[in-house]
Design a protein around this motif. Structure first.
Motif, PDB file in Angstrom:
ATOM      1  N   LYS A 240      38.426  31.280  36.828  1.00  0.00           N
ATOM      2  CA  LYS A 240      38.914  30.465  35.721  1.00  0.00           C
ATOM      3  C   LYS A 240      37.863  29.497  35.195  1.00  0.00           C
ATOM      4  N   ASN A 241      36.818  29.249  35.994  1.00  0.00           N
ATOM      5  CA  ASN A 241      35.736  28.364  35.565  1.00  0.00           C
ATOM      6  C   ASN A 241      34.552  29.123  34.984  1.00  0.00           C
ATOM      7  N   GLY A 242      34.706  30.449  34.857  1.00  0.00           N
ATOM      8  CA  GLY A 242      33.629  31.261  34.300  1.00  0.00           C
ATOM      9  C   GLY A 242      32.568  31.662  35.292  1.00  0.00           C
ATOM     10  N   LYS A 243      32.790  31.387  36.575  1.00  0.00           N
ATOM     11  CA  LYS A 243      31.807  31.734  37.601  1.00  0.00           C
ATOM     12  C   LYS A 243      31.914  33.213  37.945  1.00  0.00           C
ATOM     13  N   LEU A 244      30.773  33.885  38.087  1.00  0.00           N
ATOM     14  CA  LEU A 244      30.754  35.313  38.377  1.00  0.00           C
ATOM     15  C   LEU A 244      31.135  35.573  39.829  1.00  0.00           C
ATOM     16  N   LEU A 245      32.072  36.511  40.021  1.00  0.00           N
ATOM     17  CA  LEU A 245      32.502  36.918  41.349  1.00  0.00           C
ATOM     18  C   LEU A 245      32.290  38.416  41.494  1.00  0.00           C
ATOM     19  N   LYS A 246      31.977  38.846  42.716  1.00  0.00           N
ATOM     20  CA  LYS A 246      31.901  40.277  43.019  1.00  0.00           C
ATOM     21  C   LYS A 246      32.756  40.565  44.249  1.00  0.00           C
ATOM     22  N   HIS A 247      33.379  41.738  44.238  1.00  0.00           N
ATOM     23  CA  HIS A 247      34.216  42.153  45.359  1.00  0.00           C
ATOM     24  C   HIS A 247      33.306  42.792  46.418  1.00  0.00           C
ATOM     25  N   ILE A 248      33.111  42.080  47.511  1.00  0.00           N
ATOM     26  CA  ILE A 248      32.176  42.508  48.555  1.00  0.00           C
ATOM     27  C   ILE A 248      32.892  42.486  49.896  1.00  0.00           C
ATOM     28  N   GLU A 249      32.913  43.648  50.573  1.00  0.00           N
ATOM     29  CA  GLU A 249      33.549  43.765  51.885  1.00  0.00           C
ATOM     30  C   GLU A 249      34.974  43.213  51.874  1.00  0.00           C
TER      31      GLU A 249
END
Length: 449
Positions: A240-249
């Motif tokens: 929601k803050n625009g921070k990039l997330l990746k789905h890892i493990e």
């Protein structure tokens, strides 16, 4: 691609000894859909599979003797796992959808349904761990097509629904909404695992029947499906803050600017599957490549960046192949060859057995799953506590515990009653207590003191 391993410096405690694991594996049987979540026998097998999954993951992460895999092969139980996987998926599609339809009765507790929904994730995780090896893929045998169809269904769901999956479970007092949200989150994780299982089949096509190759390439057009996955990038999100997330493990993690171009395990698996399906001479011979899917596959060129090729060097061959394909007509395929194709049986058999009875099954299961007695809840909680080894689970996750209320990783305090939730401080624990209390009461009353 090597199996990823966790920190094995701790976690010497085993979930199961080999003799226990063999006894659990040998007892595995197929259940009918009306039994799912509602009989003591089904609950006992769910407990066994949960323990077998934890032990298989622990053995893989520590690179120790993978006796769970050996027992599943030697006792010919992989087919049972796949039957149970498809049965739970069909239960979710046909029965749970009726239980949770709008305007219906809300569950007294989410726990009984949570156990069933989570069971599918347990089985696919166990299969992913076991099918890392070629001998396991070979041992799947006649039900390979059934698992391929299941994976196709999961990946199709992922493409259509990944944007609706919440990054974190949202707090709600509506038990039905909570279950629906949980189901969506679990479906996402299951679909990611399905991509991994598909890769196991794709990299071992030489030991599988020809009908599997035909079904992957032409019945389901898995190359085109994986191109759509690459277009969608379902392993990347912004919070929601625009921070990039990746789905890892299995978790959504913050990604630093320096690591944004680093491939995740899932992304690498999709690339390897695409490479095998498009570059294998046997697949090129069998794949019905025409103008439409040629144009679709050409979209891969925009994803084949230099940073990707640097991480998976063999993709340079795919890059050259796509360059040649762009300036030539699709090669002729051997579609005129006569192929006696096997057909999957498990899904159709389960549908025939329960056709026109879904509403009846939902009505029969509503009391057990939505309105259980206090004694039934305590009995289920007792089984859950007996099946879960929290210390082993935390060792395998390798992550600092998150606060159940605010999600911060600074959680240092644990619920002293049920020992299943962490908090960063008393303020968060007090705020979360109303939601946590029913689960905590059930678990703590079932735990021997």
């Amino acid at each position: 691609m090597e199996r990823s391993t966790g920190d094995s410096s701790s976690g010497n405690e085993q979930v199961l000894f080999p003799a226990e694991a063999e006894a659990h594996v040998s007892s595995l049987v197929k259940f009918s859909i009306p039994d799912i979540g509602c009989t003591q026998q089904w609950q006992r097998q769910r407990e066994y599979l949960h323990k077998l999954n934890m032990q298989a993951v622990q053995n893989a992460s520590q690179q120790s003797d993978e006796f769970v895999k050996e027992f599943l092969i030697s006792h010919e139980k992989l087919g049972v796992l796949i039957h149970e996987l498809i049965a739970v998926r069909l239960w979710k599609d046909k029965v749970f959808s009726l239980l949770s339809e709008g305007g219906g009765q809300k569950p007294k507790s989410t726990f009984p349904c949570y156990v069933v929904l989570y069971h599918e994730a347990t089985i696919i995780n166990l299969l992913e761990t076991v099918l890392f090896y070629k001998e396991s893929v070979e041992a799947v045998g006649d039900v390979t097509l059934d698992l391929v169809d299941y994976c196709h269904q999961c990946v199709t769901w992922l493409i259509a629904n990944h944007e609706t999956v919440p990054v974190e479970q949202q707090t709600t007092d509506d038990t039905l909404q909570e279950l629906q949200q949980l189901n969506c989150t679990l479906n996402y994780g299951i679909s990611i695992k399905a991509l991994s299982v598909l890769q196991s089949f794709v990299t071992n096509l030489d030991c599988l029947p020809l009908s599997v190759t035909t079904r992957l390439l032409n019945t389901h057009d898995i190359p085109g499906l994986l191109v759509s996955v690459m277009d969608q990038q379902p392993w990347v999100r912004k919070d929601k803050n625009g921070k990039l997330l990746k789905h890892i493990e299995g978790k959504w993690r913050d990604v630093s600017p320096a690591d944004r171009l680093q491939l995740t395990k899932t992304e690498a698996q999709v690339w390897i599957s695409l490479y095998q399906l498009l570059m294998s001479p046997e697949c090129q011979k069998k794949y019905h490549l025409h103008a439409h899917n040629k144009n679709h596959i050409m979209r891969l060129r925009s994803h084949l960046l230099e940073t990707v090729v640097d991480q998976i060097p063999q993709l340079s061959e795919l890059q050259r192949y796509l360059g040649h394909l762009s300036v030539m007509d699709p090669p002729a395929s051997s579609s005129s060859d006569l192929v006696l194709e096997q057909v999957p049986e498990i899904y159709d058999q389960l549908v025939r057995q329960n056709n026109n009875q879904w509403r009846k099954i939902a009505d029969q299961q509503r009391k057990k799953l939505f309105l259980p007695s206090d004694s039934d809840l305590q009995q289920q909680a007792k089984r859950w506590v007996e099946a879960c080894n929290w210390d082993v689970l935390e060792t395998l996750s390798g992550d600092a515990p998150k606060c159940a209320q605010c999600g911060q990783t600074s959680a240092m305090k644990r619920c002293s009653r049920c020992r299943s939730e962490w908090y960063c401080g008393r303020e968060c624990q007090v705020k979360h207590w109303k939601k946590h209390k029913p689960f905590c009461d059930t678990i703590s009353s079932s735990t021997p003191h």
